[in-house]
Motif scaffolding. Structure first.
Motif, PDB file in Angstrom:
ATOM      1  N   UNK A  17       0.824  -1.208   0.000  1.00  0.00           N
ATOM      2  CA  UNK A  17       0.000   0.000   0.000  1.00  0.00           C
ATOM      3  C   UNK A  17       0.856   1.255   0.000  1.00  0.00           C
ATOM      4  N   UNK A  18       1.946   1.250   0.801  1.00  0.00           N
ATOM      5  CA  UNK A  18       2.830   2.429   0.823  1.00  0.00           C
ATOM      6  C   UNK A  18       3.536   2.605  -0.521  1.00  0.00           C
ATOM      7  N   UNK A  19       3.899   1.492  -1.156  1.00  0.00           N
ATOM      8  CA  UNK A  19       4.558   1.582  -2.466  1.00  0.00           C
ATOM      9  C   UNK A  19       3.616   2.223  -3.489  1.00  0.00           C
ATOM     10  N   UNK A  20       2.359   1.793  -3.478  1.00  0.00           N
ATOM     11  CA  UNK A  20       1.426   2.343  -4.469  1.00  0.00           C
ATOM     12  C   UNK A  20       1.121   3.808  -4.191  1.00  0.00           C
ATOM     13  N   UNK A  21       1.040   4.177  -2.880  1.00  0.00           N
ATOM     14  CA  UNK A  21       0.857   5.592  -2.557  1.00  0.00           C
ATOM     15  C   UNK A  21       2.055   6.403  -3.026  1.00  0.00           C
ATOM     16  N   UNK A  22       3.290   5.855  -2.842  1.00  0.00           N
ATOM     17  CA  UNK A  22       4.488   6.549  -3.309  1.00  0.00           C
ATOM     18  C   UNK A  22       4.488   6.662  -4.818  1.00  0.00           C
TER      19      UNK A  22
END
Length: 885
Positions: A363-368
């Motif tokens: 999830x953090x990767x996709x937000x980044x």
């Protein structure tokens, strides 16, 4: 100064200021360092020289000889001096003052060297030359030559006796050098004098010894003749003693033989008596052994019965231990199953946690990724960067300047209404009644309108000599730049551009943070790989839940699962300990039962052996009794003992008869008496030989004149000792004078420290903090420490920049002192080749002041590729060397 075909310099000409500071600057490899090197080889090497340092300056790109020409001022002499080496060598000298003269070749070289030796200190010149890439350490110029003379005068210690003192010290050092090395060790001349004394003393000792030996020979001859007479007198008595001892030894040996024979007979009878006693003892021992074996067999039978009874109890204990072990094994298996179940549950929950954490990372990767896409989109459309903003700021500043100029050039206009009128100017409107007055500042080129009446045109703008463009140019440039930036010239178009630049920085920061977050969360995976790992984890979790069963229930949290697993592990441990204890009990019971069985079997075997031994011993006893009954054996033993006693009495009587004569003692006395006679004969022969040798030696040495030789050796010892004493006094005197003169010379050198240190501190005043002082060694004027702000630091511990600054200041101070207060003494130039590279900007100003101050009294030449380092030298003359010549 002119250089041609010198290293990589095809041709270069440089003119130095005759006094003050000259800064020669230019790019690397233009030949700046070659200038100082060329001056050095011009002075030192004749044109015929082919030394390595001459070959080193030959150009490598052409076959030509290096050429150097210099205009030199030395004392009253002004001359031009030139040389070429290697190819078509030549030397030319043109003296212009005080009297014109020309010379060539070796004559010119010798003339220049004579002028320089008389009016310049070449050693000091080379010491003050700070070479490129050389040591940064402070100069230690020493206190000799022109610098020493100047210091001597500055310290008020100079006198006309200075040269005489140097001559005297040189003479003392020469005398000391005859006797001692530089380190104070004695030289061969002193050691040879001592060796001569030792040789003479050894010769004297040999001659005196020879004379004493001759006198001893005479005394020894008389003593030997007396000893020979004494030996002749005792010889008959010693030979008779040998004859008497031989007869006594014969009688004693006969008595000893008879005693030995009687003792042999007694020993044989004792052996027969012993055999009879041994046979009787063996018979009695066999009877006793049979009785002992019968008693032992009865005891073994009793022990075997008790062992069989104890073995039955061991069997019962073994069965009970086996039952307990089976129960403990069942408990262990149950605990093991429970522990394995909790372990599988823990692994399942850990798999769930890993899946959840991986999902959070994804999830953090996709937000980044979204932040990165937004930031890259903005940056792709934003053209405002630091360079464009600087151009916009410059254009806005130029527009403001031009507007200010226009306002400054405005014409003051006063309007006085004679009738009711309306006035328009610069977007504003005024209503004026008759007699009203107003004033405005109308820039050149502007317009004042009186609608329906008149237009007042203010004259055209007057060009300003400093204006770079017409007033509208700056406005157009700014509008073009704002259009390029994508903002309109609104109330604050420049502010809007600056806002875009700030947002660009913020977006770049967010973009870097998003990329860093993405890299941290991805690690060595890709988003697709993370999706795949999450899917596989979901499959494993679902499969485990489906196949596990409902009892017991899976713990809801990982911590609960760990606690349940720890409790199961503890139960498993206790079950293992119980099983181990039961196994140990069974092993003990089995071991006890086996020991009892082995003990019973051993006793049975032992009883069989004892019974067999009793039977065999009884049979043997009956067999021997048949041949020799017990009573017959006892009477034979008694008779043998009586005969043994009678034979022993007879042997004792014979031994008593032989005991009166000691054969060994008589034999020893006989041997000693015979040795005495033999030694007497040998002593007489040796005495006769020694007498003959002494008589021959006395006849030989009596004619050698030994007394005269002793006298001559004594005289030689006296002469050698006298020469040694004279040489030692000269050596001691030379050493004492050297120590005294050296001490006084060191005291004089210490007086040099004050003026040199004062000059260093004067030049360093603007470089280091106020109150900075230095400590200078009196031996060689080397700077040892620097004290600044109350802290004293050794030179070696200072930074590279501080050491470099003191190195330059030390050379400038030495040159100033050598040049004298007015700069007219025997001074030499200071050449600084590309220094101050370690000096910061704040100290470069102080170093510039120091160079300028030194330039008032001496010539300073600076060679550098960075002239900005020396921008603070206000009085310097500058020369630029161009690569194109």
């Amino acid at each position: 100064m002119l250089l041609r075909d010198f290293r990589g310099v095809d041709e270069a000409e440089v003119a130095f200021a005759p006094s003050g500071v000259t800064i020669v600057h230019g790019p690397n490899e233009v030949g700046k360092s070659s200038i100082a090197e060329a001056l050095d080889v011009l002075i030192r090497h004749p044109d015929s020289s082919r030394r390595d340092d001459i070959r080193a300056v030959k150009p490598v790109h052409r076959d030509a000889g290096p050429f150097v020409e210099a205009d030199i001022q030395c004392g009253p002499f002004r001359f031009t001096y030139s040389k070429r080496w290697l190819r078509q060598p030549c030397t030319e000298l043109t003296i212009r003052a005080p009297a014109a003269r020309q010379a060539t070749g070796r004559e010119a070289h010798d003339a220049v060297m004579a002028m320089l030796r008389e009016h310049a200190d070449l050693d000091l010149f080379r010491a003050l030359w700070l070479r490129q890439g050389g040591s940064l350490d402070v100069l230690a110029p020493g206190a000799r030559g022109s610098l020493g003379a100047a210091l001597d005068a500055a310290a008020s210690a100079g006198s006309a006796a200075g040269d005489d003192a140097d001559v005297l010290i040189a003479a003392i050092e020469g005398e000391r050098a005859q006797w001692y090395t530089e380190t104070g060790l004695e030289k061969a001349v002193l050691t040879s004098l001592r060796a001569r004394v030792e040789t003479a003393e050894e010769a004297h000792e040999r001659a005196a010894g020879a004379l004493a030996g001759l006198a001893g020979c005479v005394d020894d001859l008389g003593r030997l003749r007396r000893e020979l007479s004494a030996l002749d007198a005792v010889e008959p008595a010693r030979r008779k003693a040998v004859t008497d001892l031989e007869e006594a030894v014969g009688h004693a040996r006969a008595a000893s033989a008879a005693a030995r024979e009687a003792r042999l007979l007694s020993d044989a009878q004792a052996a027969r008596s012993g055999q009879a006693q041994s046979a009787l003892a063996a018979r009695r021992e066999a009877i006793a052994r049979i009785g002992h074996d019968a008693t032992q067999a009865a005891a073994v039978r009793d022990e075997a019965e008790r062992a069989r009874a104890h073995g039955a109890g061991d069997l019962q204990r073994r069965d009970a231990a086996q039952t307990a072990l089976d129960a403990a094994a069942a408990a262990l298996a149950s605990a093991q199953d429970a522990f394995e179940q909790t372990d599988r549950d823990d692994l399942h929950l850990r798999d769930v946690l890993d899946r959840d954490q991986l999902g959070e990372r994804l999830g953090r990767v996709r937000a980044a990724d979204r932040l990165i896409a937004d930031g890259e989109s903005f940056l792709a459309g934003c053209v405002v960067d630091d360079a464009l903003m600087r151009r916009i700021d410059a254009a806005a500043e130029e527009r403001a300047v031009e507007r200010g100029r226009r306002e400054a050039a405005a014409v003051p206009v006063r309007v006085v209404a004679e009738a009711t009128v309306q006035m328009e100017f610069d977007g504003s409107t005024w209503h004026l009644d008759p007699g009203d007055e107003t004033a405005v500042a109308a820039p050149a080129g502007s317009e004042i309108r009186l609608p329906g009446i008149a237009r007042v045109l203010v004259g055209p703008p007057v060009a300003h000599p400093d204006d770079p463009a017409v007033p509208d140019d700056a406005e157009q440039v700014l509008m073009a730049l704002l259009g390029q930036a994508g903002v309109a010239d609104e109330a604050d178009g420049v502010g809007a551009a600056r806002a875009l630049l700030r947002r660009r920085g913020e977006e770049e920061t967010r973009l870097r943070a998003a990329r860093a977050t993405r890299a941290v969360d991805l690690r060595d995976l890709t988003p697709d790989e993370m999706d795949d790992k999450i899917a596989r984890a979901d499959e494993r979790i679902a499969l485990y839940v489906a196949t596990r069963g409902d009892s017991p229930a899976i713990p809801g949290e990982r911590d609960t699962a760990k606690a349940v697993r720890a409790a199961a592990e503890e139960r498993l441990g206790r079950a293992r300990e119980g099983a181990d204890r039961a196994r140990e009990s069974l092993d003990v019971a089995k071991a006890a039962m086996l020991d009892a069985e082995r003990d019973a079997a051993g006793r049975t075997e032992r009883l069989a052996v004892i019974d067999e031994r009793i039977a065999a011993a009884g049979a043997d006893l009956e067999a021997v009794r048949a041949g020799s009954p017990d009573d017959v054996l006892e009477s034979e033993a008694l008779r043998a003992a009586v005969e043994d006693l009678e034979a022993d009495v007879t042997a004792a009587r014979a031994e008593a008869d032989a005991a009166g004569t000691d054969v060994d003692s008589l034999a020893e006395r006989l041997a000693n008496a015979a040795d005495a006679v033999r030694r007497l004969t040998e002593d007489r022969g040796q005495a006769r030989i020694a007498i003959a040798r002494l008589e021959a030696a006395i006849d030989r040495d009596g004619d050698l004149g030994l007394a005269d030789r002793v006298g001559e050796a004594s005289n030689a010892v006296s002469d050698a000792r006298h020469d040694l004493a004279v040489g030692q006094r000269r050596a001691d005197t030379a050493r004492y004078l050297h120590e005294v003169m050296t001490r006084h010379r060191d005291e004089a050198h210490r007086a040099y420290v004050a003026p040199y240190r004062a000059e260093v501190e004067r030049l360093a005043r603007g470089v280091f903090p106020p109150g900075t002082s230095v400590e200078v060694a009196h031996e060689d004027l080397a700077i040892i420490t620097r004290t600044s702000d109350g802290r004293t630091v050794p030179l070696r511990d200072l930074s590279g920049g501080a050491r470099e600054q003191l190195g330059v200041i030390g050379r400038l101070a030495a040159a100033c002192i050598a040049a004298g207060p007015t700069g007219e003494a025997q001074g030499v130039p200071v050449i600084i080749d590309d220094a101050l590279g370690f000096t910061d900007a704040s100290r470069l100003e102080g170093m510039g002041a120091a160079l300028a101050a030194a330039g008032e009294r001496t010539q300073v030449i600076v060679l550098t590729c960075a002239p900005e380092r020396y921008a603070a030298v206000g009085t310097a003359a500058t020369v630029r060397m161009d690569p194109r010549g």
